[in-house]
Design a protein around this motif. Sequence first.
Motif, PDB file in Angstrom:
ATOM      1  N   ALA A  57       0.716  -1.332   0.026  1.00 55.15           N
ATOM      2  CA  ALA A  57      -0.007  -0.178   0.002  1.00 55.15           C
ATOM      3  C   ALA A  57       0.701   1.374   0.002  1.00 55.15           C
ATOM      4  N   ALA A  58       2.005   1.329   0.774  1.00 55.25           N
ATOM      5  CA  ALA A  58       2.993   2.349   0.734  1.00 55.25           C
ATOM      6  C   ALA A  58       3.602   2.644  -0.462  1.00 55.25           C
ATOM      7  N   ALA A  59       3.965   1.719  -1.199  1.00 51.71           N
ATOM      8  CA  ALA A  59       4.480   1.589  -2.540  1.00 51.71           C
ATOM      9  C   ALA A  59       3.622   2.313  -3.650  1.00 51.71           C
ATOM     10  N   GLY A  60       2.236   1.661  -3.362  1.00 53.10           N
ATOM     11  CA  GLY A  60       1.433   2.155  -4.198  1.00 53.10           C
ATOM     12  C   GLY A  60       0.963   3.806  -4.027  1.00 53.10           C
ATOM     13  N   ILE A  61       1.058   4.223  -3.001  1.00 50.30           N
ATOM     14  CA  ILE A  61       1.152   5.684  -2.660  1.00 50.30           C
ATOM     15  C   ILE A  61       2.135   6.592  -3.494  1.00 50.30           C
ATOM     16  N   ALA A  62       3.370   6.077  -3.865  1.00 55.26           N
ATOM     17  CA  ALA A  62       4.292   6.862  -4.355  1.00 55.26           C
ATOM     18  C   ALA A  62       4.067   6.459  -5.896  1.00 55.26           C
ATOM     19  N   GLY A  63       3.339   5.562  -6.335  1.00 54.36           N
ATOM     20  CA  GLY A  63       3.125   5.343  -7.739  1.00 54.36           C
ATOM     21  C   GLY A  63       2.728   6.404  -8.565  1.00 54.36           C
ATOM     22  N   SER A  64       1.538   7.018  -7.809  1.00 54.81           N
ATOM     23  CA  SER A  64       0.985   8.280  -8.612  1.00 54.81           C
ATOM     24  C   SER A  64       1.813   9.382  -9.151  1.00 54.81           C
ATOM     25  N   PRO A  65       2.428  10.067  -7.819  1.00 53.78           N
ATOM     26  CA  PRO A  65       3.278  11.227  -8.262  1.00 53.78           C
ATOM     27  C   PRO A  65       4.399  10.950  -9.249  1.00 53.78           C
ATOM     28  N   LEU A  66       5.046   9.513  -8.946  1.00 54.85           N
ATOM     29  CA  LEU A  66       6.073   9.270 -10.078  1.00 54.85           C
ATOM     30  C   LEU A  66       5.458   9.314 -11.361  1.00 54.85           C
ATOM     31  N   ALA A  67       4.428   8.755 -11.619  1.00 50.75           N
ATOM     32  CA  ALA A  67       3.803   8.295 -12.924  1.00 50.75           C
ATOM     33  C   ALA A  67       3.469   9.803 -13.428  1.00 50.75           C
ATOM     34  N   GLY A  68       3.027  10.801 -12.604  1.00 45.92           N
ATOM     35  CA  GLY A  68       2.725  11.936 -13.059  1.00 45.92           C
ATOM     36  C   GLY A  68       3.947  12.839 -13.635  1.00 45.92           C
ATOM     37  N   ARG A  69       4.717  12.636 -12.667  1.00 49.26           N
ATOM     38  CA  ARG A  69       5.978  13.377 -13.023  1.00 49.26           C
ATOM     39  C   ARG A  69       6.790  12.941 -14.128  1.00 49.26           C
ATOM     40  N   ALA A  70       6.743  11.648 -14.576  1.00 47.88           N
ATOM     41  CA  ALA A  70       7.288  11.038 -15.672  1.00 47.88           C
ATOM     42  C   ALA A  70       6.625  11.462 -16.982  1.00 47.88           C
ATOM     43  N   LEU A  74       7.882  11.874 -20.740  1.00 44.79           N
ATOM     44  CA  LEU A  74       7.732  10.797 -21.650  1.00 44.79           C
ATOM     45  C   LEU A  74       6.391  10.626 -22.165  1.00 44.79           C
ATOM     46  N   PRO A  75       6.286   9.855 -23.509  1.00 46.99           N
ATOM     47  CA  PRO A  75       5.085   9.432 -23.926  1.00 46.99           C
ATOM     48  C   PRO A  75       4.115   8.656 -22.751  1.00 46.99           C
ATOM     49  N   VAL A  76       2.865   8.971 -22.646  1.00 47.74           N
ATOM     50  CA  VAL A  76       1.960   8.374 -21.644  1.00 47.74           C
ATOM     51  C   VAL A  76       2.067   6.946 -22.277  1.00 47.74           C
ATOM     52  N   GLY A 195       1.913  17.322 -20.588  1.00 46.54           N
ATOM     53  CA  GLY A 195       1.338  17.948 -19.323  1.00 46.54           C
ATOM     54  C   GLY A 195       0.027  19.050 -19.446  1.00 46.54           C
ATOM     55  N   LEU A 196      -0.640  18.738 -20.492  1.00 44.39           N
ATOM     56  CA  LEU A 196      -1.801  19.383 -20.862  1.00 44.39           C
ATOM     57  C   LEU A 196      -2.909  18.413 -20.904  1.00 44.39           C
ATOM     58  N   VAL A 197      -4.307  19.288 -20.494  1.00 36.93           N
ATOM     59  CA  VAL A 197      -5.585  18.305 -20.432  1.00 36.93           C
ATOM     60  C   VAL A 197      -5.707  17.811 -21.915  1.00 36.93           C
ATOM     61  N   ALA A 198      -5.795  18.866 -22.983  1.00 38.31           N
ATOM     62  CA  ALA A 198      -6.089  18.525 -24.285  1.00 38.31           C
ATOM     63  C   ALA A 198      -5.368  19.598 -25.146  1.00 38.31           C
ATOM     64  N   ALA A 199      -4.910  19.334 -25.986  1.00 40.88           N
ATOM     65  CA  ALA A 199      -4.594  20.415 -27.255  1.00 40.88           C
ATOM     66  C   ALA A 199      -5.439  20.791 -27.936  1.00 40.88           C
ATOM     67  N   ALA A 200      -5.819  21.991 -28.117  1.00 43.89           N
ATOM     68  CA  ALA A 200      -6.980  22.357 -28.874  1.00 43.89           C
ATOM     69  C   ALA A 200      -7.144  21.870 -30.432  1.00 43.89           C
ATOM     70  N   SER A 201      -5.724  21.890 -30.852  1.00 43.80           N
ATOM     71  CA  SER A 201      -5.613  21.482 -32.360  1.00 43.80           C
ATOM     72  C   SER A 201      -4.899  20.262 -32.637  1.00 43.80           C
ATOM     73  N   ALA A 354      -0.215  16.832 -15.788  1.00 43.57           N
ATOM     74  CA  ALA A 354       0.412  15.334 -15.405  1.00 43.57           C
ATOM     75  C   ALA A 354       0.839  15.546 -14.124  1.00 43.57           C
ATOM     76  N   SER A 355       1.873  16.367 -13.711  1.00 41.85           N
ATOM     77  CA  SER A 355       2.164  16.255 -12.327  1.00 41.85           C
ATOM     78  C   SER A 355       1.209  16.461 -11.434  1.00 41.85           C
ATOM     79  N   TYR A 356       0.451  17.363 -11.523  1.00 41.80           N
ATOM     80  CA  TYR A 356      -0.752  17.673 -10.468  1.00 41.80           C
ATOM     81  C   TYR A 356      -1.843  16.359 -10.521  1.00 41.80           C
ATOM     82  N   LEU A 357      -1.971  15.802 -11.460  1.00 38.77           N
ATOM     83  CA  LEU A 357      -2.877  14.617 -11.439  1.00 38.77           C
ATOM     84  C   LEU A 357      -2.196  13.404 -10.485  1.00 38.77           C
TER      85      LEU A 357
END
Length: 428
Positions: A57-70, A74-76, A195-201, A354-357
């Motif tokens: 469970a503790a390792a799972g807590i670290a997974g979210s911010p690490l993924a957002g930062r990466a 890097l490509p999702v 790092g964006l929600v969506a690019a308009a174009s 991305a990092s915020y999520l």
Amino acid sequence: MAQLRKPPGGRDARIMLLAQCVDRTGSGVWAAASVLYFTYVCGMDARQLGVLLGVGAAAGIAGSPLAGRAAERLPVRWLLIGCHLLRIGTMGLLLVVDDFATLLPAVALTCLAERAAKTLEMLFATRIAGERRGTYQALFRSVANAGYALGAGIAAIGLAMGTTNAYRVLIVANALSFALAAVLVWRTREPAGRGLVAAASGEEPAAAPGAAPAAAPSPWRDRGYLLFVALDMPLNLDDSILNVGLPLWLVHHTGAPHAVVPVFLILNTVLVVLLQLRVSARAQGPRGAAAAVGWYGLTLLGCCLLTALATGGGPWTASLALLAAAMLVTLAELMRSVSSWELAVVLAPPGAQASYLGVAGMAQSVQKSVGPLLLTGVVMTAGPAGWLALGAATVGLGALQRRASLRRLAALAGPAAEPSPRVGAAVG
């Protein structure tokens, strides 16, 4: 079904929803079999099992911010494929080792990769679905619950056999689900934006000639967003109430038959599949999501009242009260699953979602670690009054979260008189 055929995000969304369904089917298999596997096949005692699950469970807590930062760099798609491949490796390791010292890092890596994958799936969907991300989240919740139910059914067959080989077949089935999910993700296209929600174009806007790229803000220095995440942690307690609180209260404090316990999960699965889209439609947009947070608190208060009233009741009275409580906690879950995600997106600055999520994704992981301890060590120890106090506290926290979210939304929308399409997408 019509929404599944034409989900927000088109072809890539359909493939990703299928990948998520496959992934959750395998996860359902392992969730149903893991504790028994570690106990009967690996020979762990209760203390070792508690340490194993706690470290995971503790390792799972670290997974979210690490993924957002990466995901800022890097490509999702490739990060998500990497998470699936890592889980294939750790599942394979379980087949050949059974000593505690080796299983501990294997389980920790599995949980880290699982939580990171969920954050990356969330970011992928947010980019391809844009302002219809709430509808996508509702579809995902439906297919995920169907996958979990299917996985639990598959696990039941292996558990009924009870042999070591049967358990190993279930592990292989889980690993195969990750392999198929990785192949499906590979067939999608990398969503637009960085790092964006969506690019308009469909592409990021070009920077001005000679201009240095603006540094993305850090969520760890954003007090307003950290307040949202801190309040979101207790507003995820519906999960622990359904899976820990109600079953234990039924067994130790009511006369209801134990056979009612699995009905809680069946009822939850059916209601999520049937009602998630309808409930989500009422929580669309930033203000709808903020309003849903307030309703979440009131609904959970109703659940806690019914649980307290079931105390000492006979078989029929207690069973009906607790089943009604399970329905209310499921309704709260339906509202929270959409509102929490929507607010996590719209309350973040437009250039660093991305990092915020990734930081926002910690809320559910922390709740899974602390929630059961809170219920068993504090709420249930205090008896019916503990449930009433929990319900009242949830109402207060929901109101505080709603007020703080609306204030932050106003602050984000205020500085720009004419927001760009990208910023408009970020704040709804």
